[in-house]
Design an enzyme around this catalytic site. Structure first.
Site, PDB file in Angstrom:
ATOM      1  N   HIS A  32       1.945 -88.092 -27.350  1.00  0.00           N
ATOM      2  CA  HIS A  32       1.845 -88.918 -25.931  1.00  0.00           C
ATOM      3  C   HIS A  32       2.509 -90.007 -25.952  1.00  0.00           C
ATOM      4  O   HIS A  32       2.434 -90.312 -24.457  1.00  0.00           O
ATOM      5  CB  HIS A  32       0.093 -88.512 -25.206  1.00  0.00           C
ATOM      6  CG  HIS A  32      -0.166 -87.733 -25.455  1.00  0.00           C
ATOM      7  ND1 HIS A  32      -0.113 -86.118 -25.162  1.00  0.00           N
ATOM      8  CD2 HIS A  32      -1.673 -87.019 -26.246  1.00  0.00           C
ATOM      9  CE1 HIS A  32      -1.525 -85.090 -25.091  1.00  0.00           C
ATOM     10  NE2 HIS A  32      -1.442 -86.113 -26.143  1.00  0.00           N
TER      11      HIS A  32
ATOM     12  N   SER B 187      27.422-104.774 -24.451  1.00  0.00           N
ATOM     13  CA  SER B 187      27.946-104.761 -23.152  1.00  0.00           C
ATOM     14  C   SER B 187      29.657-105.194 -22.212  1.00  0.00           C
ATOM     15  O   SER B 187      29.543-106.879 -23.175  1.00  0.00           O
ATOM     16  CB  SER B 187      26.878-105.673 -22.207  1.00  0.00           C
ATOM     17  OG  SER B 187      26.805-105.575 -21.001  1.00  0.00           O
TER      18      SER B 187
ATOM     19  N   LYS C 294      23.635-107.876 -26.206  1.00  0.00           N
ATOM     20  CA  LYS C 294      22.747-106.553 -26.134  1.00  0.00           C
ATOM     21  C   LYS C 294      24.091-105.997 -27.956  1.00  0.00           C
ATOM     22  O   LYS C 294      25.379-106.187 -27.765  1.00  0.00           O
ATOM     23  CB  LYS C 294      23.598-105.776 -24.847  1.00  0.00           C
ATOM     24  CG  LYS C 294      22.208-106.469 -23.814  1.00  0.00           C
ATOM     25  CD  LYS C 294      22.799-105.305 -22.881  1.00  0.00           C
ATOM     26  CE  LYS C 294      22.385-103.812 -23.056  1.00  0.00           C
ATOM     27  NZ  LYS C 294      22.274-102.554 -22.374  1.00  0.00           N
TER      28      LYS C 294
ATOM     29  N   GLU D 153      22.537 -91.503 -28.829  1.00  0.00           N
ATOM     30  CA  GLU D 153      22.408 -91.726 -26.668  1.00  0.00           C
ATOM     31  C   GLU D 153      23.934 -90.260 -26.692  1.00  0.00           C
ATOM     32  O   GLU D 153      23.085 -89.535 -25.990  1.00  0.00           O
ATOM     33  CB  GLU D 153      23.188 -93.165 -25.490  1.00  0.00           C
ATOM     34  CG  GLU D 153      21.777 -93.797 -26.241  1.00  0.00           C
ATOM     35  CD  GLU D 153      22.052 -95.026 -24.920  1.00  0.00           C
ATOM     36  OE1 GLU D 153      21.342 -96.040 -24.850  1.00  0.00           O
ATOM     37  OE2 GLU D 153      23.568 -95.117 -24.695  1.00  0.00           O
TER      38      GLU D 153
END
Length: 463
Positions: free
Chosen positions: A158, A279, A285, A292
């Site tokens: 979970h 970025s 970043k 992804e």
């Protein structure tokens, strides 16, 4: 736009130019050209063997087709939209090379069984390549797992901390998923590897052909027993798309975990420059682009499966033009699955680095050893459900006091239950918690080492 000619003397006028464009498939079925040539060569040899054409004519056809193959590979043969489809393009060029003999190639054959043969030859080869890529990825996962047998990582249910496990055990779960994918594709291959060649348009042919011979030449294991089924069956495409969808499910699940692991809140892995981008405005970043994209591309494969099911659901026997829609989704699925497997292999080989110290810290800062406290009491004769409820209360009071279970004193343990002894601290240490789960298939280090050996054996023997 196609300058359409009359389809045949049966027709009084040509197709409307836009309808000719709409009808044409050459823009995508050109991917089948070499398979079409191979299938046509086998058909020509069969026609010669059965005496339907002469041996000399058969040799001319085979030689002319091979010339087309070389022209295509060298880039000198580039059929355009006027060819309508790859089959007509090859036959037209063959007639230019060998003359009227080329017009005999289509004897005892329809484009219906021809395209079915081409598609199966294509998919048979692509399945082999995908299975090899699966094994490559499994090999990389195995290499990492062998280094991290005793590296611990939080296990989740979970998406909540559940129990600590071996990192190798976690990676081997994906090894097993990929093993099923490899086996599943092998099963699909059995139904891909059946020849429809000789089924004709739908009813077979009046010529005394030898379907078994052409199937043997093409390496098919069997032939379709029913000509209607042979030209209209696309179950094998649906099965492949379903198997491909499951591959993408597994890759996407792992990609999702990598995305979580690389986040600052987890810091279980560091992204390497070779597989990350930055970025446009935030210089600090590093973005997990590879996982992804894999996660994102999964949807397009699912879509192709759904599209193919919808195409098939209402088709009467036998062939219908709707079946032209089987190719673009199939080709894109093959390309997507291959690209994603390659990208994930590179990502795990050189694009991420696990952070053992951070992982060790993570498994030591929670209550994921609570089950082991209940097991400890159960081994001392306390009924498990009673022990479970008791430990639940301990967790609640420890949380209120800002303590972990490891921080409780022996006096506090004995106040909870007199069965607790000094060995409770060893029993709830993360390493012991993992080592103790030595049931078959569990995360115990001995079990993981046995699982690693079985994984190595699989990669060495699977074919």
């Amino acid at each position: 736009m196609v300058q359409a000619k009359k389809w045949s003397p049966r027709f009084d006028s040509p197709l409307h130019p836009q309808i000719a464009d709409f009808n044409a498939s050459i823009s995508f079925d050109i991917a089948l050209i070499e398979y079409d040539i191979t299938g046509s060569q086998a058909h020509a040899k069969m026609l010669a063997k059965t005496g339907i054409i002469s041996a000399d004519e058969g040799e001319q056809l085979v030689s002319g087709l091979e010339q087309i193959r070389q022209e295509y590979r060298s880039g000198t043969f580039k059929p355009g939209i006027d060819a309508e489809d790859v089959h007509f393009a090859v036959e037209r060029r063959l007639t230019e090379i060998v003359g009227d003999v080329g017009k005999k190639l289509h004897t005892a054959r329809s484009r219906n069984d021809q395209v079915g043969t081409d598609t199966r030859l294509y998919l048979r080869e692509q399945i082999g390549q995908i299975r090899n890529l699966i094994r490559d990825f499994q090999g990389v996962l195995l290499e990492i797992a062998e280094v991290h047998v005793e590296t611990l990582i939080p296990g989740y249910t979970h998406l909540q901390r559940a129990q600590p496990i071996s990192l190798a055990h976690h990676l081997l779960a994906y090894f097993q998923m990929l093993k099923r994918d490899w086996e599943r594709l092998g099963d699909v291959l059995k139904r891909v590897n059946i020849s429809p060649l000789g089924c004709g348009a739908l009813a077979g042919t009046t010529f005394a052909i030898d379907r078994h011979y052409s199937a043997e030449l093409l390496g098919f294991a069997d032939i379709y027993a029913n000509s209607l089924d042979g030209v209209s069956d696309r179950d094998f495409v649906v099965e492949f798309l379903a198997a491909a969808s499951l591959i993408m499910v597994h890759l996407s699940r792992l990609a999702e975990e990598v995305i979580f692991w690389s986040a600052e809140e987890f810091r279980f892995v560091r992204l390497q420059d070779s597989c990350a981008t930055g970025s446009s405005i935030m210089p600090q970043k590093k973005n997990p682009d590879v996982p992804e994209l894999v996660r994102g591309k999964t949807g397009r494969v699912f879509g192709h499966l759904q599209a193919m099911l919808v195409v098939m659901k209402g088709l009467p026997l036998a062939y219908n033009k709707d079946l032209q829609e089987d190719k673009e989704g199939l080709f894109d699925t093959v390309k997507t699955v291959q690209a994603c497997l390659q990208a994930m292999t590179i990502l795990f080989h050189e694009g991420i680095e696990f952070c053992p110290q951070r992982l060790q810290q993570a498994v030591a800062e929670d209550f994921s050893n609570a089950t082991d406290v209940a097991d400890y009491l159960a081994n001392k004769g306390v009924p498990f459900r009673e022990a479970y409820n008791l430990v639940g209360q301990v967790v609640q009071t420890s949380l209120a006091a800002g303590k972990l279970l490891k921080d409780l004193t022996i006096v506090e343990w004995k106040n909870i239950h007199p069965a607790f002894e000094e060995d409770i601290y060893q029993a709830i240490s993360p390493r012991q918690v993992v080592a103790a789960r030595n049931s078959y298939g569990g995360t115990g280090f001995n079990q993981v080492r046995e699982a690693l050996q079985k994984a190595r054996d699989f990669l060495q023997t699977a074919d």
